[in-house]
Design a protein around this motif. Structure first.
Motif, mmCIF file in Angstrom:
data_model
loop_
_atom_site.group_PDB
_atom_site.id
_atom_site.type_symbol
_atom_site.label_atom_id
_atom_site.label_comp_id
_atom_site.label_asym_id
_atom_site.label_seq_id
_atom_site.Cartn_x
_atom_site.Cartn_y
_atom_site.Cartn_z
ATOM 1 N N TYR A 100 -4.399 7.272 1.370
ATOM 2 C CA TYR A 100 -4.145 7.925 0.102
ATOM 3 C C TYR A 100 -3.299 9.172 0.236
ATOM 4 N N CYS A 148 -2.776 7.773 -8.008
ATOM 5 C CA CYS A 148 -3.405 7.712 -6.675
ATOM 6 C C CYS A 148 -3.509 9.102 -6.061
ATOM 7 N N ASP A 153 -5.102 -0.145 -6.933
ATOM 8 C CA ASP A 153 -4.559 -0.943 -5.840
ATOM 9 C C ASP A 153 -3.894 -2.228 -6.327
ATOM 10 N N ALA A 186 -9.649 2.469 -6.668
ATOM 11 C CA ALA A 186 -9.652 1.036 -6.367
ATOM 12 C C ALA A 186 -9.003 0.226 -7.475
ATOM 13 N N PHE A 219 -3.716 0.869 0.905
ATOM 14 C CA PHE A 219 -4.668 1.571 0.040
ATOM 15 C C PHE A 219 -5.983 0.808 -0.034
ATOM 16 N N THR A 220 -5.906 -0.512 -0.003
ATOM 17 C CA THR A 220 -7.113 -1.340 -0.079
ATOM 18 C C THR A 220 -7.838 -1.389 1.257
ATOM 19 N N ARG A 274 -12.635 5.559 -2.898
ATOM 20 C CA ARG A 274 -12.549 4.310 -3.640
ATOM 21 C C ARG A 274 -12.453 4.541 -5.137
ATOM 22 N N PRO A 292 -8.489 3.110 2.774
ATOM 23 C CA PRO A 292 -8.199 4.103 1.732
ATOM 24 C C PRO A 292 -8.229 5.545 2.216
#
Length: 146
Positions: A89, A135, A37, A34, A81-82, A31, A85
């Motif tokens: 990723y 990312c 995202d 985050a 991604f949210t 995260r 994750p």
């Protein structure tokens, strides 16, 4: 009156402390990106609607369809991604590839695009590439070393 408030004790004596810590680390792992995202989703959304914003739907129909599809793909990556994750990723490099593709797409997909269309796709591609690298870099740092 009786004191019914619970005092916060030290959790280090709890029998499951090591399992709770590993579960907590696993839940929060990945995260670190985050904050990326949301911008990734916005880049995908703008990419999808940019032909209508810049009004090149009639002059560049192939590029219009292309930007719509790539924008939806970038938006779906952001949602992935949210939502998951730890699984997604690894696909940060796909964001980088989509960014590079968006930079060259006006000449490959388009039919003699004008300067506005070219600059639009270069900016979208550069943002997607930078966010994909962010990312990927953060995901690489958060992977535990074996």
């Amino acid at each position: 009156m009786a004191n019914v408030s619970h005092s916060r004790g030290d959790i280090s004596t709890h029998p499951d402390v090591s399992e709770m810590r590993t579960r907590y680390d696993r839940m929060l792992g990945g995260r670190d990106v985050a904050l990326v995202d949301g911008p990734v989703f916005l880049v995908g959304l703008y990419c999808a609607v940019s032909p209508w914003i810049l009004h090149y739907t009639a002059s560049q129909p192939a590029l219009m369809t292309h930007n719509l599809i790539v924008g939806i793909a970038i938006g779906l990556l952001a949602l992935g991604f949210t939502a998951a994750p730890a699984r997604m990723y690894g696909l940060s490099w796909a964001m980088c590839a989509l960014g590079i593709w968006m930079i060259v797409a006006p000449w490959v997909v388009g039919d003699s695009p004008d300067a506005g269309v070219i600059v639009n796709n270069i900016i979208i591609g550069a943002l997607a590439l930078i966010l994909g690298l962010l990312c990927a870099g953060t995901a690489a740092k958060s992977v535990p070393k074996a």
